[in-house]
Each structure stands twice: as structure tokens, then as C-alpha cells.
Design a protein around this motif. Structure first.
Motif, mmCIF file in Angstrom:
data_model
loop_
_atom_site.group_PDB
_atom_site.id
_atom_site.type_symbol
_atom_site.label_atom_id
_atom_site.label_comp_id
_atom_site.label_asym_id
_atom_site.label_seq_id
_atom_site.Cartn_x
_atom_site.Cartn_y
_atom_site.Cartn_z
ATOM 1 N N THR A 236 1.796 -11.669 3.382
ATOM 2 C CA THR A 236 0.645 -11.141 4.116
ATOM 3 C C THR A 236 0.794 -11.320 5.615
ATOM 4 O OG1 THR A 236 -0.523 -13.224 4.130
ATOM 5 C CG2 THR A 236 -0.839 -11.812 2.226
ATOM 6 N N SER B 87 -4.506 -8.784 2.145
ATOM 7 C CA SER B 87 -3.391 -8.069 1.506
ATOM 8 C C SER B 87 -3.913 -7.142 0.419
ATOM 9 C CB SER B 87 -2.364 -9.043 0.957
ATOM 10 O OG SER B 87 -2.874 -9.726 -0.124
ATOM 11 N N MET B 88 -5.028 -7.510 -0.227
ATOM 12 C CA MET B 88 -5.598 -6.606 -1.243
ATOM 13 C C MET B 88 -6.068 -5.330 -0.582
ATOM 14 S SD MET B 88 -7.727 -8.552 -4.148
ATOM 15 C CE MET B 88 -8.707 -9.746 -3.279
ATOM 16 N N VAL C 180 -5.010 -4.030 2.242
ATOM 17 C CA VAL C 180 -3.862 -3.254 2.713
ATOM 18 C C VAL C 180 -3.225 -2.481 1.569
ATOM 19 C CG1 VAL C 180 -1.526 -3.467 3.593
ATOM 20 C CG2 VAL C 180 -3.352 -4.659 4.714
ATOM 21 N N SER C 181 -3.088 -3.121 0.393
ATOM 22 C CA SER C 181 -2.460 -2.395 -0.725
ATOM 23 C C SER C 181 -3.376 -1.287 -1.225
ATOM 24 C CB SER C 181 -2.051 -3.328 -1.858
ATOM 25 O OG SER C 181 -2.974 -4.321 -2.042
ATOM 26 N N TYR C 182 -4.703 -1.499 -1.111
ATOM 27 C CA TYR C 182 -5.636 -0.438 -1.504
ATOM 28 C C TYR C 182 -5.467 0.774 -0.590
ATOM 29 C CZ TYR C 182 -10.108 2.043 -1.586
ATOM 30 O OH TYR C 182 -11.076 3.010 -1.619
ATOM 31 N N LYS D 280 5.256 2.293 3.190
ATOM 32 C CA LYS D 280 5.422 0.918 2.703
ATOM 33 C C LYS D 280 5.710 -0.035 3.851
ATOM 34 C CE LYS D 280 7.467 1.606 -1.649
ATOM 35 N NZ LYS D 280 8.688 1.610 -2.384
ATOM 36 N N LYS E 50 -0.812 6.923 -0.371
ATOM 37 C CA LYS E 50 0.298 7.392 -1.205
ATOM 38 C C LYS E 50 -0.173 8.563 -2.054
ATOM 39 C CE LYS E 50 3.818 4.872 -3.791
ATOM 40 N NZ LYS E 50 4.025 3.715 -4.641
ATOM 41 N N ASN F 83 -2.809 1.534 1.198
ATOM 42 C CA ASN F 83 -1.495 2.146 0.934
ATOM 43 C C ASN F 83 -1.561 3.034 -0.300
ATOM 44 O OD1 ASN F 83 -0.274 1.007 3.097
ATOM 45 N ND2 ASN F 83 0.752 -0.612 1.992
ATOM 46 N N HIS F 84 -2.271 2.539 -1.326
ATOM 47 C CA HIS F 84 -2.395 3.299 -2.573
ATOM 48 C C HIS F 84 -3.080 4.635 -2.318
ATOM 49 C CE1 HIS F 84 -2.969 3.969 -6.844
ATOM 50 N NE2 HIS F 84 -4.243 4.181 -6.627
#
Lengths: 244, 289
Positions: free
Chosen positions: A13, A92-93, A95-97, A120, A103, A99-100
Motif C-alpha cells: 500500500t 488499498s481496498m 484503490v483496487s475498487y 495497474k 478496467k 482499478n476494477h
């Protein structure tokens, strides 16, 4: 699952932290987790086996130990470190949301491989919803930090470990003297960990101030730009009208 | 109590020193030769010896500490009086505090890389190859990095000497005594207390203090080396060259500021739709500027 695994997780993170956040992570792992594992755990290792009461009455030592040490320092510190590290995972959760979502959008629009790759590897600027998430994580960190330090202070009546405690719980026959093992060394480490904890809190406060200052700065710039734009467009409209 | 077997060194603690090693040895790339020697001495002769040997010597320090009395609590109290903080813990703290200033250098290098990356991206040459080149670039120890490096060595020296002094205060003699006499409450009178493995502890204490001294000497040598290198660089360059270098540096930073300013203006101007300003009174409507 162990401390190095947590470290690896938090290091991931690090990309989206501010510089103060990175310093905070190093201070946490070097001056708190390392010191806990490498030094403090061996100091408290024999805390119950070497807790001696001046009596042969079976059970008296157990009962007195339990009365004066409801939760061991080591366990409190381990819990504190786990709780304090976790709000970073909020960021980090999020950020990945993000990114998802991006994408999915790219795949729908039929984007190329390299766009996904840059997605990514990119580093999101700390603005908007990410700014709020980051702020929340800082507030939680500070709350946990302060809460645990206060709990330690209240349960043990300060940061000093007494050499001798007097106990008269059943089944002890009368007021017996009980002796704590290595009280001075324990006091030294308690003070050290409390100091490291305060340093981490100060770093969190500084990071909070920095984030707020950055947001205010960004708002100010946007306001100035907005004012300039409206003035210019007003001028431009007038000129066009005069031309016509 | 009979002398218990010393505990096996904790695998967890080995793992953590290992993580620590990974973190600190990353700084190796930007150190001088003496700095690398210092780092190896720290890891091989101090951390490794601490974990592999010294911890087992001090492992039974409390359980093997016996007083000539059956009075419960006398052992604990006498142990606490004569060993307020164990050698092993002092050495562990010393090693952690002495190794950490190296991270200052790592932070400075990371900051420089970040700044270079941003500059490269702004000038529009942000190809992956160039970014990779920045990641692997080795910086010369000059300018601000020289100062950061110097400060980190000075902190190392301060911590090293401070811990040696603390050691001297708590344990004035490096020799571990075999017998201590103790009469704190609840010991009934002056009792003899016996320390476990005093000779082995003396040997390891002497060893660790010697290596500590060697590290202090290495740090002093590194300071001298850095100063000598800086002086040589100052003197070997003829004066005009030095001035020219200084002027070039100032110009490039000024140019960078100009470029930044242009970029900022450009982003504003692109929002305009009309640019031509007619003279006289129509221009006065734009007198806000």
C-alpha cells in the motif's frame, strides 16, 4: 501469518501513501514490531513462571498474577500494532475498487493491453474520494493508537512496573508479598514503546495537516483559475459582440 | 533450581532480523566502500553473533541466577537490582538504532528519483526505458546527498557512543562477576547470589565491545574519506570551471522554473476562445488585467 507477512502486505500500500506515510511505516516496523519481537518478548517471556509469592499455598501465585496482570503488555502491544496497521488497508481496498471500475470501462471500450498495464502501475493522486478515504484511515489510526496507550496506562496505573505487589485474594492465607520478575527492564521497554507510539501519533497528525493543507491549496488554485477563466470569457464575449 | 537448558533462538526473531537485513542492505548501492565494509561488519560480527551465539549464553540468565536463600522473591529482587537491563537487549537496541540512519540516505535517493521521474514525464520523454534507467541509476555522493550521508554517519556515531556510555554506566566493568552480594527486601540478610556462565558472558561482552569500537573507527574513517573527497573535488576543479558548473546548475534550475511556468500558463490559455484584442476602449473592458 506473521509479522513479515503483515509487513509485505503494508508495503504494497506504500505506493499510494504520502512521504510521511512511508516514514510512519518504517518507524512502525523498525522501532515497534522489530523491538517487540527481538527484545521485548524475551523480557516478558518468564513473566508468569517467575512471578513468586511469599507463600507455599497452591493457587495463590496464579490468582495474584491474574489480579495484577489482567492482560500482558506484550499482548496489548501486539493488538495495538495489528489495529494500527489495518486502516491502511482501507486505502488499498479503495484503490483496487477504482482499478476494477476503470478496467471494466477499458474492456468495454475495447482498449489495448498496454492501457491495462498502465492502469495497474499508475499512482492515483490523493484527491477526491481517495483523499477522504486516506483521511478516515489516518483518523482511525490515531484513535487506535491513543486508545491502546490509554488502556495500558489505566490497566497498569502508569508506565512503571512495580517490584513488589501485595495480594490477599483467596486462597492466599493473608496479605502476601509477590515479586515481579525483571521490573526495571520492563519499565525501560514500556517507556520505549510508549515513546515510539507517541512519535507515530505525531507523524499521523503531521500527515493529517499536510493533507488538509494540500486540499486547501488545490481549492485555492481552482478558485483562482475559475476566476481568471470567467473574467477572460467575459472579455472574449464582449469583444465578439463588439465585432458583430 | 537446576540450570535449565538455554532456549533455542526464536525462529520469529531470526526472520525479523532477516527482514531488517533486506531493508538495510538496499542502501548498499549508494554507500562508499567503507560504508559497505561497515554494513558487513554489523551484520556478520554483531547481528549474526548476537542471534546465533550470545542469545543462548544469556538465555538462562534469570533461571540460572541462584541466591543462597530459600526466601521467595529474593532471587527476583536481587536479579533486578544487579541487572536492570540485560546485555542482549541493550545490544539489540543498539544495533537497531545504529543501522537506522542509513535509511535517511535511502529516503533521499528515493526522493531524488521521484523528482527526476516527474521532470522526465513533464518534458514528455517518459518512455519505460528511460524510467527504468532512472530506477537503476546510481547517484554520485555530491551536493545534498553528501550532506545527508554525512548526517547519517554522524547519527550512527552518536548512537554508537551513547550506547557504549550507557553500558559503561550500568555495567562499569566489562568483566562479569561470579558472585554478587545482595540485601534488598525480602532477603533476610546479606545473601550470596551466583551469576550463571560469568566467564562466557565476559568473553562475549569483550567481543561485542571490540567490534563496536571497530565500527566507530570505520565510521570515523568514512567521515574523513568523505571530507577528503569533497576537498579534492573542490581543489582539482579550476576556479572558473567551478564557477561555470555553479552557473550551469543555477541556469538549469531557472530554466526548469521557466518551463514549469509556461506549462502552467499554457493550461490556462487553452481555455480561451478569442485571443485578438482590439486597441482603444474595447480593450479597456479587459482592464481587470
Amino acid at each position: 501469518m506473521s509479522w513479515p507477512a503483515l509487513y509485505a502486505q503494508l508495503l504494497g500500500t506504500n505506493r499510494h501513501s504520502t512521504s510521511l506515510g512511508k516514514v510512519w511505516l518504517s518507524v512502525l516496523f523498525i522501532f515497534r514490531v522489530m523491538v517487540l519481537v527481538v527484545a521485548a518478548e524475551s523480557v516478558w517471556g518468564d513473566e508468569q513462571s517467575d512471578f513468586t509469592c511469599n507463600t507455599l499455598q497452591p493457587g495463590c501465585e496464579n490468582v495474584c498474577y491474574d489480579q495484577f496482570f489482567p492482560v500482558s503488555h506484550i499482548r496489548l502491544w501486539s493488538l495495538q500494532l495489528v489495529f494500527v496497521s489495518t486502516p491502511t488497508l482501507l486505502v488499498s481496498m479503495y484503490v483496487s475498487y477504482r482499478n476494477h471500475c476503470d478496467k471494466r470501462r477499458i474492456l468495454q471500450v475495447d482498449g489495448q493491453e498496454e492501457e491495462l498495464e498502465t492502469l495497474k502501475k499508475r499512482r492515483l493522486p490523493i484527491a477526491g474520494a481517495l483523499w477522504w478515504t486516506y483521511l478516515c484511515s489516518l483518523v482511525f489510526k490515531m484513535m487506535f493508537e491513543g486508545g491502546f496507550m490509554y488502556a495500558l496506562y489505566v490497566v497498569y496505573d502508569g508506565f512503571q512496573m512495580p517490584r513488589l505487589v501485595q495480594c490477599d485474594q483467596w486462597p492466599c492465607p493473608n496479605l502476601v508479598d509477590c515479586f515481579v520478575s525483571r521490573p526495571t527492564e520492563k519499565t525501560v521497554f514500556t517507556v520505549f514503546m510508549a515513546t515510539a507510539s507517541s512519535i507515530c501519533m505525531v507523524l499521523n497528525l503531521a500527515e493529517l495537516a499536510y493533507l488538509v493543507a494540500k486540499a486547501l491549496n488545490r481549492n485555492k488554485k481552482r478558485n483562482i483559475e475559475h476566476t481568471i477563466n470567467t473574467q477572460l470569457s467575459y472579455c472574449a464575449v464582449n469583444l465578439v459582440n463588439d465585432q458583430l | 533450581t537446576p540450570l535449565a537448558q538455554p532456549d533455542e533462538p526464536d525462529l520469529e526473531s531470526k526472520m525479523n532480523w532477516g527482514t531488517f537485513y533486506a531493508v538495510i542492505s538496499g542502501v548498499n548501492r549508494h554507500s562508499t566502500g567503507i560504508g559497505r565494509i561497515w554494513l558487513s561488519v554489523i551484520f556478520i560480527f554483531r547481528i549474526l553473533v548476537l542471534v546465533v551465539a550470545a542469545e543462548s549464553v544469556w538465555g538462562d540468565e534469570k533461571s540460572g541466577f541462584t541466591c543462597n536463600t530459600q526466601q521467595p522473591g529474593c532471587n527476583s529482587v536481587c536479579y533486578d537490582q544487579f541487572f536492570p537491563i540485560s546485555h542482549i537487549r541493550l545490544w539489540a537496541l543498539q544495533l537497531i538504532l545504529v543501522s537506522t540512519p542509513a535509511l535517511l540516505v535511502a529516503m533521499h535517493v528515493a526522493h531524488r528519483r521521484h523528482v527526476d521521474k516527474k521532470a522526465l514525464k513533464r518534458s514528455g520523454r517518459g518512455s519505460p526505458k528511460e524510467l527504468e534507467h532512472i530506477k537503476n541509476q546510481k547517484f554520485q555522493i555530491t551536493g545534498a546527498l553528501w550532506w545527508t550521508y554525512m548526517i547519517s554517519i554522524i547519527f550512527r556515531l552518536i548512537f554508537e557512543v551513547a550506547f557504549l556510555y550507557v553500558f559503561y554506566l550500568i555495567y562499569p566493568d566489562f568483566k562479569m562477576v561470579r558472585l554478587v552480594k545482595c540485601d534488598s527486601y525480602p532477603c533476610p540478610n546479606t545473601v550470596d547470589c551466583f551469576v550463571s556462565r560469568p566467564t562466557e558472558k565476559t568473553i562475549f561482552t569483550v567481543f561485542m565491545l571490540t567490534v563496536s569500537g571497530v565500527c566507530v573507527l570505520l565510521n570515523l574513517a568514512e567521515v574523513a574519506y568523505l571530507i577528503a573527497r569533497a576537498c579534492k573535488r573542490c581543489m582539482s576543479r579550476p576556479e572558473d570551471e567551478a564557477k561555470a558548473a555553479w552557473i550551469t546548475q543555477r541556469l538549469s534550475s531557472y530554466r526548469q522554473n521557466e518551463i514549469n511556468q509556461l506549462i502552467a500558463d499554457h493550461s490556462l490559455k487553452s481555455k480561451l476562445t478569442v485571443t485578438k484584442k482590439s486597441p482603444t476602449e474595447k480593450g479597456e473592458r479587459c482592464s481587470a488585467f
